[in-house]
Design a protein around this motif. Structure first.
Motif, PDB file in Angstrom:
ATOM      1  N   ILE A  58       0.836  -1.208   0.000  1.00  0.00           N
ATOM      2  CA  ILE A  58       0.000   0.000   0.000  1.00  0.00           C
ATOM      3  C   ILE A  58       0.870   1.257   0.000  1.00  0.00           C
ATOM      4  CG2 ILE A  58      -1.648   1.344   1.375  1.00  0.00           C
ATOM      5  CD1 ILE A  58      -2.783  -1.428   2.303  1.00  0.00           C
ATOM      6  N   ALA A  59       1.899   1.262   0.835  1.00  0.00           N
ATOM      7  CA  ALA A  59       2.777   2.438   0.937  1.00  0.00           C
ATOM      8  C   ALA A  59       3.502   2.704  -0.378  1.00  0.00           C
ATOM      9  CB  ALA A  59       3.782   2.245   2.075  1.00  0.00           C
ATOM     10  N   GLU A  60       3.944   1.652  -1.049  1.00  0.00           N
ATOM     11  CA  GLU A  60       4.610   1.841  -2.343  1.00  0.00           C
ATOM     12  C   GLU A  60       3.650   2.417  -3.383  1.00  0.00           C
ATOM     13  OE1 GLU A  60       8.166  -1.512  -2.256  1.00  0.00           O
ATOM     14  OE2 GLU A  60       6.209  -2.077  -3.058  1.00  0.00           O
ATOM     15  N   ALA A  61       2.412   1.934  -3.367  1.00  0.00           N
ATOM     16  CA  ALA A  61       1.419   2.453  -4.317  1.00  0.00           C
ATOM     17  C   ALA A  61       1.132   3.931  -4.044  1.00  0.00           C
ATOM     18  CB  ALA A  61       0.134   1.638  -4.228  1.00  0.00           C
ATOM     19  N   GLU A  62       0.987   4.280  -2.780  1.00  0.00           N
ATOM     20  CA  GLU A  62       0.726   5.678  -2.420  1.00  0.00           C
ATOM     21  C   GLU A  62       1.921   6.576  -2.746  1.00  0.00           C
ATOM     22  OE1 GLU A  62      -2.143   7.054  -1.453  1.00  0.00           O
ATOM     23  OE2 GLU A  62      -3.086   5.086  -1.614  1.00  0.00           O
ATOM     24  N   THR A  63       3.123   6.055  -2.527  1.00  0.00           N
ATOM     25  CA  THR A  63       4.331   6.818  -2.858  1.00  0.00           C
ATOM     26  C   THR A  63       4.421   7.033  -4.366  1.00  0.00           C
ATOM     27  OG1 THR A  63       5.469   5.906  -0.937  1.00  0.00           O
ATOM     28  CG2 THR A  63       6.848   6.852  -2.653  1.00  0.00           C
ATOM     29  N   LYS A  64       4.076   6.004  -5.126  1.00  0.00           N
ATOM     30  CA  LYS A  64       4.080   6.136  -6.587  1.00  0.00           C
ATOM     31  C   LYS A  64       3.056   7.182  -7.024  1.00  0.00           C
ATOM     32  CE  LYS A  64       3.591   3.531 -10.856  1.00  0.00           C
ATOM     33  NZ  LYS A  64       3.286   2.248 -11.475  1.00  0.00           N
ATOM     34  N   ASN A  65       1.874   7.156  -6.423  1.00  0.00           N
ATOM     35  CA  ASN A  65       0.846   8.153  -6.750  1.00  0.00           C
ATOM     36  C   ASN A  65       1.329   9.567  -6.434  1.00  0.00           C
ATOM     37  OD1 ASN A  65      -0.970   6.256  -7.675  1.00  0.00           O
ATOM     38  ND2 ASN A  65      -2.047   6.092  -5.727  1.00  0.00           N
ATOM     39  N   ALA A  66       1.974   9.741  -5.293  1.00  0.00           N
ATOM     40  CA  ALA A  66       2.495  11.061  -4.915  1.00  0.00           C
ATOM     41  C   ALA A  66       3.559  11.523  -5.902  1.00  0.00           C
ATOM     42  CB  ALA A  66       3.049  11.034  -3.495  1.00  0.00           C
ATOM     43  N   SER A  67       4.409  10.602  -6.334  1.00  0.00           N
ATOM     44  CA  SER A  67       5.447  10.939  -7.312  1.00  0.00           C
ATOM     45  C   SER A  67       4.826  11.357  -8.643  1.00  0.00           C
ATOM     46  CB  SER A  67       6.378   9.752  -7.540  1.00  0.00           C
ATOM     47  OG  SER A  67       7.107   9.479  -6.373  1.00  0.00           O
ATOM     48  N   ILE A  68       3.775  10.661  -9.031  1.00  0.00           N
ATOM     49  CA  ILE A  68       3.082  11.002 -10.277  1.00  0.00           C
ATOM     50  C   ILE A  68       2.470  12.401 -10.160  1.00  0.00           C
ATOM     51  CG2 ILE A  68       1.067  10.431 -11.705  1.00  0.00           C
ATOM     52  CD1 ILE A  68       1.765   7.438 -11.126  1.00  0.00           C
ATOM     53  N   LEU A  69       1.843  12.686  -9.033  1.00  0.00           N
ATOM     54  CA  LEU A  69       1.256  14.015  -8.830  1.00  0.00           C
ATOM     55  C   LEU A  69       2.332  15.095  -8.865  1.00  0.00           C
ATOM     56  CD1 LEU A  69      -1.369  13.279  -6.030  1.00  0.00           C
ATOM     57  CD2 LEU A  69      -1.820  13.838  -8.428  1.00  0.00           C
ATOM     58  N   TYR A  70       3.463  14.836  -8.239  1.00  0.00           N
ATOM     59  CA  TYR A  70       4.569  15.788  -8.239  1.00  0.00           C
ATOM     60  C   TYR A  70       5.046  16.038  -9.667  1.00  0.00           C
ATOM     61  CZ  TYR A  70       8.953  17.997  -6.858  1.00  0.00           C
ATOM     62  OH  TYR A  70       9.999  18.878  -6.713  1.00  0.00           O
ATOM     63  N   SER A  71       5.124  14.966 -10.448  1.00  0.00           N
ATOM     64  CA  SER A  71       5.527  15.087 -11.845  1.00  0.00           C
ATOM     65  C   SER A  71       4.498  15.892 -12.635  1.00  0.00           C
ATOM     66  CB  SER A  71       5.687  13.689 -12.450  1.00  0.00           C
ATOM     67  OG  SER A  71       5.990  13.779 -13.813  1.00  0.00           O
ATOM     68  N   ASP A  72       3.213  15.635 -12.373  1.00  0.00           N
ATOM     69  CA  ASP A  72       2.144  16.385 -13.044  1.00  0.00           C
ATOM     70  C   ASP A  72       2.233  17.873 -12.731  1.00  0.00           C
ATOM     71  OD1 ASP A  72       1.187  14.058 -14.148  1.00  0.00           O
ATOM     72  OD2 ASP A  72      -0.534  13.877 -12.782  1.00  0.00           O
ATOM     73  N   VAL A  73       2.549  18.195 -11.493  1.00  0.00           N
ATOM     74  CA  VAL A  73       2.699  19.607 -11.103  1.00  0.00           C
ATOM     75  C   VAL A  73       3.817  20.241 -11.919  1.00  0.00           C
ATOM     76  CG1 VAL A  73       3.427  21.148  -9.225  1.00  0.00           C
ATOM     77  CG2 VAL A  73       1.725  19.378  -8.794  1.00  0.00           C
ATOM     78  N   GLY A  74       4.912  19.517 -12.075  1.00  0.00           N
ATOM     79  CA  GLY A  74       6.027  20.026 -12.875  1.00  0.00           C
ATOM     80  C   GLY A  74       5.622  20.263 -14.324  1.00  0.00           C
ATOM     81  N   GLU A  75       4.866  19.323 -14.887  1.00  0.00           N
ATOM     82  CA  GLU A  75       4.410  19.478 -16.275  1.00  0.00           C
ATOM     83  C   GLU A  75       3.459  20.666 -16.407  1.00  0.00           C
ATOM     84  OE1 GLU A  75       2.766  15.724 -17.512  1.00  0.00           O
ATOM     85  OE2 GLU A  75       4.660  14.684 -17.172  1.00  0.00           O
ATOM     86  N   ASN A  76       2.571  20.825 -15.428  1.00  0.00           N
ATOM     87  CA  ASN A  76       1.647  21.963 -15.458  1.00  0.00           C
ATOM     88  C   ASN A  76       2.394  23.284 -15.296  1.00  0.00           C
ATOM     89  OD1 ASN A  76      -0.661  20.419 -15.857  1.00  0.00           O
ATOM     90  ND2 ASN A  76      -1.001  20.137 -13.680  1.00  0.00           N
ATOM     91  N   ALA A  77       3.428  23.276 -14.485  1.00  0.00           N
ATOM     92  CA  ALA A  77       4.235  24.489 -14.323  1.00  0.00           C
ATOM     93  C   ALA A  77       4.927  24.838 -15.636  1.00  0.00           C
ATOM     94  CB  ALA A  77       5.266  24.293 -13.206  1.00  0.00           C
ATOM     95  N   ASP A  78       5.414  23.815 -16.337  1.00  0.00           N
ATOM     96  CA  ASP A  78       6.028  24.046 -17.654  1.00  0.00           C
ATOM     97  C   ASP A  78       5.008  24.633 -18.630  1.00  0.00           C
ATOM     98  OD1 ASP A  78       8.388  23.076 -16.658  1.00  0.00           O
ATOM     99  OD2 ASP A  78       8.328  21.171 -17.767  1.00  0.00           O
ATOM    100  N   ALA A  79       3.798  24.076 -18.606  1.00  0.00           N
ATOM    101  CA  ALA A  79       2.742  24.578 -19.496  1.00  0.00           C
ATOM    102  C   ALA A  79       2.412  26.038 -19.173  1.00  0.00           C
ATOM    103  CB  ALA A  79       1.497  23.705 -19.379  1.00  0.00           C
ATOM    104  N   LEU A  80       2.368  26.371 -17.882  1.00  0.00           N
ATOM    105  CA  LEU A  80       2.120  27.760 -17.493  1.00  0.00           C
ATOM    106  C   LEU A  80       3.263  28.666 -17.941  1.00  0.00           C
ATOM    107  CD1 LEU A  80       0.557  27.510 -13.931  1.00  0.00           C
ATOM    108  CD2 LEU A  80      -0.462  28.586 -15.940  1.00  0.00           C
ATOM    109  N   SER A  81       4.481  28.158 -17.865  1.00  0.00           N
ATOM    110  CA  SER A  81       5.630  28.947 -18.335  1.00  0.00           C
ATOM    111  C   SER A  81       5.449  29.307 -19.795  1.00  0.00           C
ATOM    112  CB  SER A  81       6.931  28.159 -18.175  1.00  0.00           C
ATOM    113  OG  SER A  81       7.241  27.951 -16.832  1.00  0.00           O
ATOM    114  N   TYR A  82       5.078  28.309 -20.599  1.00  0.00           N
ATOM    115  CA  TYR A  82       4.826  28.565 -22.021  1.00  0.00           C
ATOM    116  C   TYR A  82       3.686  29.564 -22.194  1.00  0.00           C
ATOM    117  CZ  TYR A  82       7.853  24.747 -23.584  1.00  0.00           C
ATOM    118  OH  TYR A  82       8.925  23.939 -23.846  1.00  0.00           O
TER     119      TYR A  82
END
Length: 138
Positions: A58-82
């Motif tokens: 369960i902890a690994e799955a939740e950690t993976k989800n958090a990492s994905i969300l963190y990555s999504d935030v980075g992608e959205n920040a890049d999109a906002l930069s553009y």
């Protein structure tokens, strides 16, 4: 001043998030080692092993989800930069957040001014209507 405070807060939160993700990953590695060690204990640790195995899963799955969300935030920040006409490679997330806050503040201000302008135009039209009625009656 508000811009500096927001920027500092965002930097602290991002730094904290990165550190916490690192700590969680290290803790999961330690739990894996504990699971391996407890398997060697034999049947005496069977319940513990099963419980720990379930928790790690369960902890690994939740950690993976958090990492994905963190990555999504980075992608959205890049999109906002553009969107704001900046190069994401030269425009850090913190600056994107500050620019977004400025944009929101200016957008709200413009919206409020537009509402006031519409209300003023309505009042002027109403006054013209009232004057027009008054002139016709004379």
């Amino acid at each position: 001043m508000l811009q500096f405070d927001c920027l500092s807060l965002i930097q602290i939160q991002l730094k904290s998030l990165v550190e916490e993700m690192k700590d969680i990953t290290e803790a999961l590695e330690m739990l894996e080692q504990e699971l391996t060690a407890s398997k060697r204990d034999g049947p005496v640790s069977e319940v513990f092993c099963n419980t720990l195995k379930d928790f790690i899963s369960i902890a690994e799955a939740e950690t993976k989800n958090a990492s994905i969300l963190y990555s999504d935030v980075g992608e959205n920040a890049d999109a906002l930069s553009y969107y704001f006409g900046e190069d994401p490679k030269c425009y850090p997330f913190e600056q994107v957040a500050v620019t977004l806050l400025k944009f929101i503040r200016l957008f709200k201000r413009a919206h409020e001014e537009n509402i006031k302008e519409v209300e003023l135009e309505k009042k002027i039209a109403e006054m013209k209507k009232v004057k027009g009625v008054g002139l016709k009656g004379k």
